[in-house]
Scaffold this motif. Structure first.
Motif, short mmCIF file in Angstrom:
data_model
loop_
_atom_site.label_atom_id
_atom_site.label_comp_id
_atom_site.label_asym_id
_atom_site.label_seq_id
_atom_site.Cartn_x
_atom_site.Cartn_y
_atom_site.Cartn_z
N ILE A 19 0.83 -1.20 0.00
CA ILE A 19 0.00 0.00 0.00
C ILE A 19 0.87 1.25 0.00
CG2 ILE A 19 -1.61 1.35 1.42
CD1 ILE A 19 -2.88 -1.41 2.16
N GLU A 44 2.73 1.09 -3.69
CA GLU A 44 2.05 0.87 -4.96
C GLU A 44 0.58 1.27 -4.98
OE1 GLU A 44 2.58 -3.10 -6.50
OE2 GLU A 44 4.60 -3.23 -5.65
N ALA A 45 -0.01 1.46 -3.82
CA ALA A 45 -1.46 1.70 -3.80
C ALA A 45 -1.83 2.61 -2.63
CB ALA A 45 -2.20 0.37 -3.72
N GLN A 46 -1.26 3.80 -2.59
CA GLN A 46 -1.50 4.72 -1.49
C GLN A 46 -2.99 5.06 -1.32
OE1 GLN A 46 0.76 5.47 -3.97
NE2 GLN A 46 2.71 5.28 -2.93
N THR A 47 -3.77 4.94 -2.37
CA THR A 47 -5.20 5.24 -2.28
C THR A 47 -5.95 4.25 -1.39
OG1 THR A 47 -5.70 3.96 -4.28
CG2 THR A 47 -5.26 6.33 -4.56
N LEU A 48 -5.32 3.12 -1.05
CA LEU A 48 -5.95 2.14 -0.18
C LEU A 48 -5.73 2.46 1.31
CD1 LEU A 48 -5.18 -1.24 -1.98
CD2 LEU A 48 -7.28 0.12 -2.02
N GLU A 77 -8.96 -4.86 -4.36
CA GLU A 77 -7.71 -4.34 -4.91
C GLU A 77 -6.51 -4.86 -4.13
OE1 GLU A 77 -5.59 -0.07 -5.99
OE2 GLU A 77 -7.75 -0.12 -5.64
N LEU A 89 -3.26 -7.25 -5.40
CA LEU A 89 -1.85 -6.95 -5.11
C LEU A 89 -1.17 -8.09 -4.38
CD1 LEU A 89 -2.10 -3.23 -3.94
CD2 LEU A 89 -0.85 -4.07 -5.94
#
Length: 106
Positions: free
Chosen positions: A43, A46-50, A75, A79
């Motif tokens: 997170i 790669e996926a700060q929006t999570l 999501e 990952l």
């Protein structure tokens, strides 16, 4: 999985992935707490929006993330699946995490 109407959980049975042996070779125990660290590192990189869209409740033999945001958990599942099934990806993740000072709680 939907545990109650509107409440969802993402589960991973620790010790059952294709990369467990590699994780051990790299000095970690592939338990639920290790997988929480994998999720947190993914997170953050790669996926700060999570960030903040679900909670964690790992145990020694199981990783669990839960909340009411099904799409966020789906999501995260995508990952984590990519890491749990790909030794090269897992090796890179652990190497990158350790290079930044990230510590897995395993």
């Amino acid at each position: 999985m939907e545990t109650t109407p509107g409440a969802f959980s993402l589960l991973l049975d620790a010790g059952t992935t294709r990369v467990d042996e590699l994780v051990e070779e790299l000095g970690h125990e592939p338990n639920g707490y290790f997988w929480e660290g994998v999720a947190q590192f993914l997170i953050s990189t790669e996926a700060q929006t999570l960030e903040g869209r679900f909670s964690y409740d790992p145990e020694g033999d199981m990783f669990c993330a839960y909340g009411d945001d099904r799409s966020a958990l789906e999501e995260l599942a995508t990952l984590m699946s990519s890491v749990a099934t790909d030794g090269d990806r897992m090796r890179k993740l652990i190497t990158s995490a350790e290079a930044t000072g990230f510590e897995f709680d395993d």
